[in-house]
Scaffold this motif. Structure first.
Motif, PDB file in Angstrom:
ATOM      1  N   SER A  31       0.827  -1.212   0.000  1.00  0.00           N
ATOM      2  CA  SER A  31       0.000   0.000   0.000  1.00  0.00           C
ATOM      3  C   SER A  31       0.857   1.256   0.000  1.00  0.00           C
ATOM      4  O   SER A  31       0.567   2.225  -0.698  1.00  0.00           O
ATOM      5  CB  SER A  31      -0.945   0.017   1.203  1.00  0.00           C
ATOM      6  N   VAL A  32       1.938   1.236   0.766  1.00  0.00           N
ATOM      7  CA  VAL A  32       2.861   2.370   0.785  1.00  0.00           C
ATOM      8  C   VAL A  32       3.508   2.526  -0.587  1.00  0.00           C
ATOM      9  O   VAL A  32       3.587   3.633  -1.133  1.00  0.00           O
ATOM     10  CB  VAL A  32       3.925   2.199   1.891  1.00  0.00           C
ATOM     11  N   ALA A  33       3.968   1.419  -1.168  1.00  0.00           N
ATOM     12  CA  ALA A  33       4.593   1.461  -2.494  1.00  0.00           C
ATOM     13  C   ALA A  33       3.615   2.003  -3.536  1.00  0.00           C
ATOM     14  O   ALA A  33       3.993   2.838  -4.370  1.00  0.00           O
ATOM     15  CB  ALA A  33       5.086   0.073  -2.890  1.00  0.00           C
ATOM     16  N   GLU A  34       2.373   1.556  -3.489  1.00  0.00           N
ATOM     17  CA  GLU A  34       1.361   2.040  -4.436  1.00  0.00           C
ATOM     18  C   GLU A  34       1.128   3.541  -4.271  1.00  0.00           C
ATOM     19  O   GLU A  34       1.039   4.279  -5.262  1.00  0.00           O
ATOM     20  CB  GLU A  34       0.048   1.291  -4.239  1.00  0.00           C
ATOM     21  N   SER A  35       1.052   4.003  -3.047  1.00  0.00           N
ATOM     22  CA  SER A  35       0.837   5.431  -2.799  1.00  0.00           C
ATOM     23  C   SER A  35       2.020   6.268  -3.253  1.00  0.00           C
ATOM     24  O   SER A  35       1.846   7.340  -3.831  1.00  0.00           O
ATOM     25  CB  SER A  35       0.554   5.682  -1.313  1.00  0.00           C
ATOM     26  N   LEU A  36       3.221   5.785  -3.002  1.00  0.00           N
ATOM     27  CA  LEU A  36       4.410   6.507  -3.446  1.00  0.00           C
ATOM     28  C   LEU A  36       4.497   6.545  -4.969  1.00  0.00           C
ATOM     29  O   LEU A  36       4.828   7.581  -5.553  1.00  0.00           O
ATOM     30  CB  LEU A  36       5.669   5.872  -2.851  1.00  0.00           C
ATOM     31  N   ALA A  37       4.172   5.429  -5.610  1.00  0.00           N
ATOM     32  CA  ALA A  37       4.180   5.387  -7.077  1.00  0.00           C
ATOM     33  C   ALA A  37       3.132   6.343  -7.641  1.00  0.00           C
ATOM     34  O   ALA A  37       3.377   7.032  -8.635  1.00  0.00           O
ATOM     35  CB  ALA A  37       3.931   3.961  -7.565  1.00  0.00           C
ATOM     36  N   ALA A  38       1.977   6.413  -6.994  1.00  0.00           N
ATOM     37  CA  ALA A  38       0.926   7.335  -7.434  1.00  0.00           C
ATOM     38  C   ALA A  38       1.391   8.786  -7.318  1.00  0.00           C
ATOM     39  O   ALA A  38       0.932   9.649  -8.075  1.00  0.00           O
ATOM     40  CB  ALA A  38      -0.349   7.118  -6.617  1.00  0.00           C
ATOM     41  N   GLU A  39       2.309   9.058  -6.384  1.00  0.00           N
ATOM     42  CA  GLU A  39       2.893  10.397  -6.221  1.00  0.00           C
ATOM     43  C   GLU A  39       4.007  10.653  -7.229  1.00  0.00           C
ATOM     44  O   GLU A  39       4.569  11.740  -7.278  1.00  0.00           O
ATOM     45  CB  GLU A  39       3.457  10.563  -4.807  1.00  0.00           C
ATOM     46  N   GLY A  40       4.384   9.605  -7.994  1.00  0.00           N
ATOM     47  CA  GLY A  40       5.424   9.749  -9.004  1.00  0.00           C
ATOM     48  C   GLY A  40       6.811   9.348  -8.554  1.00  0.00           C
ATOM     49  O   GLY A  40       7.792   9.576  -9.264  1.00  0.00           O
ATOM     50  N   ALA A  41       6.915   8.738  -7.378  1.00  0.00           N
ATOM     51  CA  ALA A  41       8.223   8.294  -6.895  1.00  0.00           C
ATOM     52  C   ALA A  41       8.641   7.011  -7.607  1.00  0.00           C
ATOM     53  O   ALA A  41       7.813   6.123  -7.851  1.00  0.00           O
ATOM     54  CB  ALA A  41       8.169   8.047  -5.388  1.00  0.00           C
ATOM     55  N   ASN A  42       9.913   6.917  -7.946  1.00  0.00           N
ATOM     56  CA  ASN A  42      10.484   5.667  -8.439  1.00  0.00           C
ATOM     57  C   ASN A  42      10.747   4.783  -7.228  1.00  0.00           C
ATOM     58  O   ASN A  42      11.085   5.294  -6.153  1.00  0.00           O
ATOM     59  CB  ASN A  42      11.786   5.933  -9.194  1.00  0.00           C
ATOM     60  N   LEU A  43      10.627   3.474  -7.398  1.00  0.00           N
ATOM     61  CA  LEU A  43      10.687   2.576  -6.259  1.00  0.00           C
ATOM     62  C   LEU A  43      11.756   1.507  -6.394  1.00  0.00           C
ATOM     63  O   LEU A  43      11.811   0.801  -7.399  1.00  0.00           O
ATOM     64  CB  LEU A  43       9.334   1.881  -6.070  1.00  0.00           C
ATOM     65  N   ALA A  44      12.585   1.374  -5.371  1.00  0.00           N
ATOM     66  CA  ALA A  44      13.491   0.244  -5.202  1.00  0.00           C
ATOM     67  C   ALA A  44      12.839  -0.598  -4.107  1.00  0.00           C
ATOM     68  O   ALA A  44      12.821  -0.203  -2.943  1.00  0.00           O
ATOM     69  CB  ALA A  44      14.873   0.717  -4.793  1.00  0.00           C
ATOM     70  N   ILE A  45      12.247  -1.720  -4.499  1.00  0.00           N
ATOM     71  CA  ILE A  45      11.422  -2.506  -3.580  1.00  0.00           C
ATOM     72  C   ILE A  45      12.177  -3.756  -3.137  1.00  0.00           C
ATOM     73  O   ILE A  45      12.692  -4.508  -3.964  1.00  0.00           O
ATOM     74  CB  ILE A  45      10.090  -2.913  -4.240  1.00  0.00           C
ATOM     75  N   VAL A  46      12.207  -3.978  -1.829  1.00  0.00           N
ATOM     76  CA  VAL A  46      12.873  -5.137  -1.239  1.00  0.00           C
ATOM     77  C   VAL A  46      11.820  -6.052  -0.623  1.00  0.00           C
ATOM     78  O   VAL A  46      10.948  -5.597   0.114  1.00  0.00           O
ATOM     79  CB  VAL A  46      13.874  -4.694  -0.144  1.00  0.00           C
ATOM     80  N   ALA A  47      11.913  -7.338  -0.947  1.00  0.00           N
ATOM     81  CA  ALA A  47      11.045  -8.353  -0.350  1.00  0.00           C
ATOM     82  C   ALA A  47      11.687  -9.716  -0.571  1.00  0.00           C
ATOM     83  O   ALA A  47      12.589  -9.864  -1.403  1.00  0.00           O
ATOM     84  CB  ALA A  47       9.647  -8.307  -0.953  1.00  0.00           C
ATOM     85  N   ALA A  63       1.393   0.783 -14.085  1.00  0.00           N
ATOM     86  CA  ALA A  63       0.201   1.515 -13.638  1.00  0.00           C
ATOM     87  C   ALA A  63       0.471   2.999 -13.396  1.00  0.00           C
ATOM     88  O   ALA A  63      -0.425   3.831 -13.568  1.00  0.00           O
ATOM     89  CB  ALA A  63      -0.348   0.883 -12.362  1.00  0.00           C
ATOM     90  N   HIS A  64       1.691   3.335 -12.996  1.00  0.00           N
ATOM     91  CA  HIS A  64       1.968   4.714 -12.580  1.00  0.00           C
ATOM     92  C   HIS A  64       3.043   5.420 -13.401  1.00  0.00           C
ATOM     93  O   HIS A  64       3.351   6.584 -13.123  1.00  0.00           O
ATOM     94  CB  HIS A  64       2.343   4.742 -11.093  1.00  0.00           C
ATOM     95  N   GLY A  65       3.629   4.720 -14.361  1.00  0.00           N
ATOM     96  CA  GLY A  65       4.641   5.343 -15.204  1.00  0.00           C
ATOM     97  C   GLY A  65       5.910   5.725 -14.463  1.00  0.00           C
ATOM     98  O   GLY A  65       6.566   6.701 -14.794  1.00  0.00           O
ATOM     99  N   VAL A  66       6.240   4.949 -13.438  1.00  0.00           N
ATOM    100  CA  VAL A  66       7.460   5.196 -12.671  1.00  0.00           C
ATOM    101  C   VAL A  66       8.466   4.093 -12.961  1.00  0.00           C
ATOM    102  O   VAL A  66       8.127   3.057 -13.528  1.00  0.00           O
ATOM    103  CB  VAL A  66       7.177   5.278 -11.154  1.00  0.00           C
ATOM    104  N   ARG A  67       9.694   4.320 -12.561  1.00  0.00           N
ATOM    105  CA  ARG A  67      10.709   3.278 -12.678  1.00  0.00           C
ATOM    106  C   ARG A  67      10.743   2.486 -11.383  1.00  0.00           C
ATOM    107  O   ARG A  67      10.542   3.041 -10.301  1.00  0.00           O
ATOM    108  CB  ARG A  67      12.073   3.895 -12.982  1.00  0.00           C
ATOM    109  N   THR A  68      11.006   1.192 -11.516  1.00  0.00           N
ATOM    110  CA  THR A  68      11.078   0.336 -10.334  1.00  0.00           C
ATOM    111  C   THR A  68      12.267  -0.602 -10.451  1.00  0.00           C
ATOM    112  O   THR A  68      12.723  -0.921 -11.546  1.00  0.00           O
ATOM    113  CB  THR A  68       9.799  -0.516 -10.157  1.00  0.00           C
TER     114      THR A  68
END
Length: 135
Positions: A31-47, A63-68
């Motif tokens: 949910s945090v990642a989705e909200s940040l992506a919706a704000e236009g943030a690029n995401l480096a996701i760890v799991a 979905a958000h046109g960001v880099r991940t």
């Protein structure tokens, strides 16, 4: 259960910037990642779950046109977080933010019924990932 987090009406100043999201493939972290992506943030996701992590990273990018960047690692392992951060930096992710959302809180049931080993589990899987990520 989906936890919805909204930064509606708030400009976090993260558009186009990289944010490291620890535990970002499910639950609150997703949910945090989705909200940040919706704000236009690029995401480096760890799991930990590489297949799920890769799918989530691809879906958020589309979905958000960001880099991940999908960075498989175990947040309870100090070496895992260090390696994930090093990989993110090697891949050109100039990290500007951090969100740590790792670890399940209800693994042992209600708080008042939990044995001592539950708190050891929480310490290693919730508290220490925050410390390790911030270092």
């Amino acid at each position: 259960m989906l936890i919805e987090i909204s930064f509606q009406g708030m400009d976090l100043g993260l558009k186009g910037k990289w944010v490291l999201v620890i535990g970002g493939s499910r639950g609150m972290g997703l949910s945090v990642a989705e909200s940040l992506a919706a704000e236009g943030a690029n995401l480096a996701i760890v799991a930990r779950d590489e297949a799920r992590l890769t799918a989530v990273a691809e879906e958020l990018a589309a979905a958000h046109g960001v880099r991940t960047q999908a960075l498989p690692a175990d947040a309870s392992d100090a070496g895992g977080i260090d390696a994930a951060v090093a990989t993110a930096l090697e891949r050109g992710c100039d990290l500007a933010g951090l969100a740590v959302c790792s670890g399940p809180m209800d693994s042992y049931g209600e708080l008042h019924t939990q044995p001592d080993e539950a708190f050891d589990f929480y310490y290693q899987n919730i508290f220490m990932p925050v410390v390790r990520s911030a270092r």
